[in-house]
Structures are given as C-alpha cells and as structure tokens.
Design a protein around this motif. Structure first.
Motif, PDB file in Angstrom:
ATOM      1  N   HIS A  83       0.906  -1.234  -0.005  1.00 54.40           N
ATOM      2  CA  HIS A  83      -0.008  -0.044   0.102  1.00 54.40           C
ATOM      3  C   HIS A  83       0.777   1.210   0.015  1.00 54.40           C
ATOM      4  O   HIS A  83       1.944   1.265   0.504  1.00 54.40           O
ATOM      5  CB  HIS A  83      -1.090  -0.193   1.103  1.00 54.40           C
ATOM      6  CG  HIS A  83      -0.537   0.142   2.625  1.00 54.40           C
ATOM      7  ND1 HIS A  83      -0.406   1.258   3.075  1.00 54.40           N
ATOM      8  CD2 HIS A  83      -0.124  -0.629   3.527  1.00 54.40           C
ATOM      9  CE1 HIS A  83       0.224   1.398   4.343  1.00 54.40           C
ATOM     10  NE2 HIS A  83       0.212   0.034   4.463  1.00 54.40           N
ATOM     11  N   ASP A 116       6.279   1.742   6.764  1.00 57.15           N
ATOM     12  CA  ASP A 116       4.869   1.299   6.595  1.00 57.15           C
ATOM     13  C   ASP A 116       4.173   2.212   5.546  1.00 57.15           C
ATOM     14  O   ASP A 116       3.752   3.182   5.792  1.00 57.15           O
ATOM     15  CB  ASP A 116       3.889   1.456   7.970  1.00 57.15           C
ATOM     16  CG  ASP A 116       2.453   1.250   7.683  1.00 57.15           C
ATOM     17  OD1 ASP A 116       2.187   0.466   6.902  1.00 57.15           O
ATOM     18  OD2 ASP A 116       1.791   1.638   8.566  1.00 57.15           O
ATOM     19  N   ASP A 117       4.155   1.786   4.073  1.00 61.39           N
ATOM     20  CA  ASP A 117       4.519   0.537   3.639  1.00 61.39           C
ATOM     21  C   ASP A 117       5.376   0.568   2.384  1.00 61.39           C
ATOM     22  O   ASP A 117       5.824  -0.091   1.815  1.00 61.39           O
ATOM     23  CB  ASP A 117       3.433  -0.185   3.409  1.00 61.39           C
ATOM     24  CG  ASP A 117       3.612  -1.619   2.920  1.00 61.39           C
ATOM     25  OD1 ASP A 117       4.721  -2.432   3.625  1.00 61.39           O
ATOM     26  OD2 ASP A 117       3.022  -2.328   2.187  1.00 61.39           O
ATOM     27  N   GLU A 150      -5.192   1.782   2.760  1.00 57.52           N
ATOM     28  CA  GLU A 150      -5.160   0.645   3.731  1.00 57.52           C
ATOM     29  C   GLU A 150      -5.031   1.273   4.973  1.00 57.52           C
ATOM     30  O   GLU A 150      -5.930   0.490   5.898  1.00 57.52           O
ATOM     31  CB  GLU A 150      -3.558   0.160   3.571  1.00 57.52           C
ATOM     32  CG  GLU A 150      -3.508  -1.222   4.243  1.00 57.52           C
ATOM     33  CD  GLU A 150      -2.917  -1.278   5.678  1.00 57.52           C
ATOM     34  OE1 GLU A 150      -3.096  -2.221   6.420  1.00 57.52           O
ATOM     35  OE2 GLU A 150      -2.726  -0.101   6.271  1.00 57.52           O
ATOM     36  N   GLU A 151      -4.887   2.619   5.270  1.00 63.58           N
ATOM     37  CA  GLU A 151      -4.916   3.016   6.422  1.00 63.58           C
ATOM     38  C   GLU A 151      -6.311   3.603   6.921  1.00 63.58           C
ATOM     39  O   GLU A 151      -6.636   3.827   8.246  1.00 63.58           O
ATOM     40  CB  GLU A 151      -3.942   4.333   6.693  1.00 63.58           C
ATOM     41  CG  GLU A 151      -2.524   3.971   6.395  1.00 63.58           C
ATOM     42  CD  GLU A 151      -1.695   2.955   7.499  1.00 63.58           C
ATOM     43  OE1 GLU A 151      -2.368   2.806   8.414  1.00 63.58           O
ATOM     44  OE2 GLU A 151      -0.825   2.809   7.331  1.00 63.58           O
ATOM     45  N   ASP A 174       4.152  -5.896   4.916  1.00 68.03           N
ATOM     46  CA  ASP A 174       3.490  -4.820   5.774  1.00 68.03           C
ATOM     47  C   ASP A 174       3.174  -5.393   7.048  1.00 68.03           C
ATOM     48  O   ASP A 174       2.166  -5.071   7.921  1.00 68.03           O
ATOM     49  CB  ASP A 174       2.215  -4.576   5.111  1.00 68.03           C
ATOM     50  CG  ASP A 174       1.560  -3.306   5.536  1.00 68.03           C
ATOM     51  OD1 ASP A 174       2.292  -2.338   6.126  1.00 68.03           O
ATOM     52  OD2 ASP A 174       0.389  -3.262   5.341  1.00 68.03           O
TER      53      ASP A 174
HETATM   54 ZN   LIG Z   1       0.734  -0.819   6.410  1.00 69.67          ZN
END
Ligand SMILES: [Zn+2]
Length: 444
Positions: A83, A116-117, A150-151, A174
C-alpha cells in the motif's frame, strides 16, 4: 543461498524510495475528483511509472482506487500486496527531520512511510529487479498490487477484488518477520438502545482503542466519585466532572488494557440505571476476552477472542455502544453474532454490524508457510516461530496469502509515529529474503 543484490540495485531502490516518501499520500477524500486525494493519486501513478521502467506491465484503475504491475507468464498469479497511503505526520514539531523528505543518517532512513509501507514495498519490488538482472525467468506471473486506502477503509482492495483477478498465492510485506499465518476476524458492531432524560454520556475514541478515559457530569457526581473510590478505580476530578482513568491499548490486546467506560458503567448503573450501562457492566464486565458473554473462545492458531467496549453514547433520544471484536480464526462468527444479538435484545439493544473483515488463516504446515519460514531461517539464522495476530494486513483480502516482513524481531517499531525510520541494512536484508522468496515461488 544466493544473494542477488548488487550495489546498483540498492542505490536504485533508495532513489525510488526517497521519491515515494516525498509524496504526502495521506487520505484527503475526493480532492480534485480523486477518491483518496491528489498525493495518493500521484504516488500511485509514479510507482507504476517506476515499475514500467523496471520492465513490468502496469495497470491503473481508471477511478484511481488501485494499480498493479505484473511480470512473468503462466496461469498462476503470485501477488505482492502493498500500500502507498500513509498515516498523517502528526505534530511536525515532534519530528527531527521533515516527514515527507527522506533523510539518510547514521545507517537509517527517516520519513513517513519508510516502515509502513513504502520501504517494504520497494524492497520487494527491487528484489524482482535483482532477479531479472540475474536472468531469472518467471513461470508464474508476479503481480504487485498497490492499494491506496489501507490506513482507512480498504476501499482500494474492495474494488480490486470486485473487478480483478485474485491471487493463487502471495504475501503482504506490511508486518513483521518471520511471518503471520493467522489474523483474527475483525468485527465492529454498534448496539442501539433507548435514550435517557437524566443521563448524558459521550466516551471513547476509535473502535480499535481501549478507552483510557470516560467522564461523567451530572446530578450523581458526588456519588459516582464515592463509588469509584470504593471500587478502587483510578479517576481525576474537577469541580463539575469526574473522569475515570483506564489503560489504553490497541483493541487487539484489549485484555491487557483497562477499560474506563466499563469501570464508569459499573459504578454509574447502581445510581442511574440504564440498559446500555447494565449491558456493559453485567453482560460484559471487565473481562475483555468476552467470556462472560460467550464462554471461553480461543483456538490454537490464534489465541483468545478480544472484546473491546470502544465507545458509549447516551443522549435524551438514543444510546449507542460501539464494540470491536477480534475473533479467533477457527471460531464461528455467525454463532457469536447470534449470541451477542440475543443478549443485547435482553437489554433493549439492537445489533448492527458496522464492519467485518474475514480472518486470515494459512496453516503452519502449508507449503507456502513452510517455504517462506525456511527461506527466512536460512537467510537470518533466526528461529522465531510463525505468528498469529489480532491486527490486519491486506494478506487477508486474498486466499493463500500471509504477512511476511519487513520488520525484523527486535527492530524498533516506528510506524505511525513521529521520526518513523528504518535501518537501511534491514531493508536490504528484507530485499534479499524477498528475492529468494519470489524466485522460489515463481521462478523457474
Ligand atoms: Zn501498512
């Protein structure tokens, strides 16, 4: 085992990573007609451009939810689930370097996203470049899927899975090494109930945090304080308010926290009875494994259920309890929902499912897990066991995928924090592991 990395690969990797860090790819919904913000759109396009330069074929979702880059041929598809969105920098005064400018210093690279990431994603990407440079031919297609949400809500992978091919096998770089083979099911729930004329409460933050504070103002103030004192609960008070103090934890570790809402409910329900308070105090109580409701729910691959009362609202019109459940991989979710709904109904509360992520489970003795663990152990000499987690990675969005790296055991976890940083040697070590992994899974 061969090491495919060259100095040139490391240099090119670093240059690309620095470039990606320079995009503040934080969610900014609908900006300029993009779903998740201009910087996220830009970093997605730039990443695909980098992939093209390395020899990949690329595809950009016309709506901007995801992109992917593919190389090799064959029927089977090895997915690398990445991501490109990041969490906000937080207070920039807490940073020693600018968060969106990658700085290399003392063997570390600093910047939002290096752990991340973006860092792990680029490590896996340049691992493939190293294989290509060494003449490795792929008998499977290797597809890097770049998510952008993703977050937050994973809408990128939601759309990907509606429209695109699913993986035969794969991994998400991840998380942590060695490997996560089980991630609990993640269920977020709201229970709706009646309001109150004499009680007004608003407590809790996000679903995924054990609430550290719960405050009360109102007619029972003196009695609430006396009750908290008698129970031995921590609190602080001002002239017109008392705040119960808990211990915050991530909801996946709820049993190690102390839930301030539950403690307030236990004291307050004796003074100002209300169904939502009684449900929290009596049906759930302070046991954050949910055993009072369900009995013990646990299994060998993934451990115990986590049950976090994350939020409580009571107004004159309505009440709402917000709950985060992390469900062991072998437990029956529908069964738990049935029990919870029925118990809630006893307290005049109605069940609403707010969000659900199905669990990830690839058995430890599967070929995928044993291959990856073998490579990791041979490359590092570390014999730490494969892990299960209450957290969530994209690995659970597809069958036969696991979370694999890139944080090494003992390395400092700085994701989502100020001064996010990664040791360059660790990123190269991860790249080396990914190269061997992708060669073994997809190479000739
Ligand atoms: Zn992540």
């Amino acid at each position: 085992m061969k090491n495919y990395l060259t100095e040139q690969i490391k240099e090119d990797f670093l240059a690309s990573l620095k470039l990606l860090i320079s995009y503040p790819s934080v969610l900014n919904e609908n900006e300029n007609g993009t779903p998740f913000g201009q910087a996220i759109q830009d970093v997605l396009e730039k990443t695909l451009e980098i992939c093209q330069g390395l020899g990949f074929k690329t595809y950009l979702d016309p709506k901007g939810y995801y992109g992917y880059a593919e190389i090799g041929q064959g029927k089977e598809l090895l997915a690398v689930l990445c991501h490109l969105d990041v969490v906000p920098s937080g207070d920039e005064a807490d940073w020693k370097t600018p968060p969106f400018e990658a700085i290399v210093k003392d063997g570390y690279i600093f910047g939002r996203g290096v752990q991340d990431d973006k860092g792990p994603s680029m490590a896996a990407l340049y691992a493939v470049k190293a294989l290509l440079d060494s003449g490795v031919v792929f008998q499977k297609r290797v597809r890097f899927i770049f998510g952008t949400d993703e977050e937050t809500l994973w809408r990128c992978m939601g759309r990907y899975n509606e429209l695109e091919e699913t993986a035969t096998l794969g991994f998400a770089p991840d998380s942590s090494f060695p490997l996560t083979y089980a991630e609990k099911g993640l269920l977020q729930v709201k229970l709706h109930g009646p309001g109150s004329d004499f009680l007004q409460l608003e407590a809790g933050e996000a679903f995924n945090v054990v609430p550290a504070k719960a405050s009360y103002q109102g007619a029972f103030l003196e009695k609430v304080i006396a009750g908290l004192r008698a129970a031995g609960f921590d609190y602080e008070e001002t002239a017109d308010e008392v705040t119960v103090l808990g211990v915050p934890k991530h909801a996946k570790d709820a049993a190690q926290g102390v839930n301030a809402i539950v403690r307030l409910a236990k004291v307050l329900q004796l003074l100002a009875p209300h169904p939502a308070l009684s449900f929290i105090a009596d049906a759930v109580g302070e046991d954050a494994t949910g055993s009072r409701l369900f009995g013990p729910i646990l299994d060998e691959p993934s451990g115990s259920l986590s049950f976090n009362i994350a939020g409580l609202t009571i107004t004159p019109e309505r009440s709402e309890i917000r709950i985060d459940l992390r469900i062991p991989v072998l437990a029956d979710k529908e069964d738990l929902v049935r029990i919870l709904s029925k118990k809630a109904a006893d307290y005049q509360l109605t069940y609403e499912e707010f969000d659900y992520l199905a669990p990830l489970y690839v058995p430890k003795d599967s070929e995928l897990v044993s291959t990856l663990m073998g490579i990791y152990q041979e490359k590092t000499g570390d014999t730490s066991p494969a892990m299960s987690s209450g957290g969530a990675t994209f690995a659970r969005t597809m069958p036969n995928c696991v979370a694999f790296g890139a944080l090494f055991p003992g390395a400092e976890q700085t994701e989502h924090q100020a001064n996010e940083r990664a040791k360059l040697d660790d990123l190269y070590k991860a790249m080396d592991i990914y190269a061997e992994t992708i060669r073994r899974l997809a190479g000739e």
